[in-house]
Design a protein around this motif. Structure first.
Motif, mmCIF file in Angstrom:
data_model
loop_
_atom_site.group_PDB
_atom_site.id
_atom_site.type_symbol
_atom_site.label_atom_id
_atom_site.label_comp_id
_atom_site.label_asym_id
_atom_site.label_seq_id
_atom_site.Cartn_x
_atom_site.Cartn_y
_atom_site.Cartn_z
ATOM 1 N N ALA A 52 -0.231 8.121 1.667
ATOM 2 C CA ALA A 52 -0.108 7.862 0.235
ATOM 3 C C ALA A 52 -0.750 6.507 -0.038
ATOM 4 N N ALA A 53 -0.608 6.023 -1.267
ATOM 5 C CA ALA A 53 -1.139 4.712 -1.617
ATOM 6 C C ALA A 53 -0.286 4.097 -2.715
ATOM 7 N N LEU A 54 -0.116 2.788 -2.650
ATOM 8 C CA LEU A 54 0.490 2.028 -3.738
ATOM 9 C C LEU A 54 -0.634 1.787 -4.736
ATOM 10 N N VAL A 55 -0.483 2.299 -5.985
ATOM 11 C CA VAL A 55 -1.585 2.229 -6.942
ATOM 12 C C VAL A 55 -1.279 1.409 -8.190
ATOM 13 N N ALA A 56 -0.024 1.072 -8.421
ATOM 14 C CA ALA A 56 0.317 0.272 -9.600
ATOM 15 C C ALA A 56 1.696 -0.325 -9.419
ATOM 16 N N VAL A 57 1.968 -1.343 -10.222
ATOM 17 C CA VAL A 57 3.258 -2.024 -10.184
ATOM 18 C C VAL A 57 3.563 -2.553 -11.576
ATOM 19 N N ARG A 58 4.851 -2.565 -11.920
ATOM 20 C CA ARG A 58 5.243 -3.176 -13.194
ATOM 21 C C ARG A 58 6.659 -3.715 -13.059
ATOM 22 N N THR A 59 7.001 -4.624 -13.955
ATOM 23 C CA THR A 59 8.324 -5.233 -13.974
ATOM 24 C C THR A 59 8.617 -5.705 -15.397
ATOM 25 N N PRO A 60 9.876 -5.654 -15.814
ATOM 26 C CA PRO A 60 10.206 -6.113 -17.161
ATOM 27 C C PRO A 60 10.193 -7.641 -17.312
ATOM 28 N N VAL A 61 10.057 -8.401 -16.218
ATOM 29 C CA VAL A 61 10.044 -9.863 -16.353
ATOM 30 C C VAL A 61 8.691 -10.394 -16.807
ATOM 31 N N ARG A 84 -5.544 -0.409 -5.058
ATOM 32 C CA ARG A 84 -4.619 0.390 -4.249
ATOM 33 C C ARG A 84 -4.456 -0.217 -2.865
ATOM 34 N N ILE A 85 -3.323 0.081 -2.267
ATOM 35 C CA ILE A 85 -3.086 -0.248 -0.867
ATOM 36 C C ILE A 85 -2.744 1.068 -0.180
ATOM 37 N N GLU A 86 -3.530 1.424 0.808
ATOM 38 C CA GLU A 86 -3.290 2.667 1.535
ATOM 39 C C GLU A 86 -2.007 2.549 2.352
ATOM 40 N N LEU A 87 -1.238 3.631 2.364
ATOM 41 C CA LEU A 87 0.004 3.718 3.133
ATOM 42 C C LEU A 87 -0.162 4.845 4.153
ATOM 43 N N PRO A 88 -0.630 4.507 5.364
ATOM 44 C CA PRO A 88 -0.805 5.548 6.377
ATOM 45 C C PRO A 88 0.543 6.192 6.723
#
Length: 153
Positions: A52-61, A84-88
């Protein structure tokens, strides 16, 4: 009997592929900020059972959070956003000071040690389906994770 086994295997594979990546997150933390400091780094360990891959991030702060990478280029430490960061499959990927990390930008108020920052990670599976994972990141001292390097966020 073989026909039934084939059917069960097909059903199992279909369920596994539709369930999305099984992702675990551990040791999520954010570095505290000084008054007026508009950015903070967030760090964690993440593992996905399937590729998979980490493709986005969000936070209410903050209104803006990004995935970043720091690396040496020509003897100079450079930071840049990445898409993105690949997640082997089955491997732990560590987001840490001096490497991949999350940048929380335009923070409205200082983050104090002991507080918790909610962060949403968006994971994309090999099938392009996305899932969101809610993380509670502990705010740690300003010097956390510096390891004597002194130049990290």
């Amino acid at each position: 009997m073989k026909f039934q086994q084939c059917i069960m295997l097909a059903i199992g594979l279909a369920l596994a592929s539709s369930a999305g990546a099984q992702v675990t997150v551990d040791q999520a933390w954010v570095r505290a900020t000084a008054p007026g400091q508009p950015v903070a780094g967030a760090y964690l360990k993440i593992e996905s059972a399937q590729a998979a891959a980490l493709v986005a991030v969000r936070t209410p702060v903050t209104a803006r959070a990004e995935i970043h990478e720091m690396k040496m280029e020509g003897g100079i430490m450079k930071m840049r956003p990445v898409t993105r960061i690949e997640l082997p499959a089955g491997k732990t990927v560590e987001l840490r000071p001096g490497g991949y990390h999350l940048m929380l930008m335009n923070i409205a108020k200082p983050l104090r040690p002991g507080e918790t920052v909610p962060i949403t990670l968006v994971i994309e599976g090999a099938d392009k389906k996305r899932q969101e994972i809610e993380v509670k990141a502990e705010v740690r001292d300003l010097t956390a994770g510096m390891g004597g390097q002194g130049r990290m966020h």
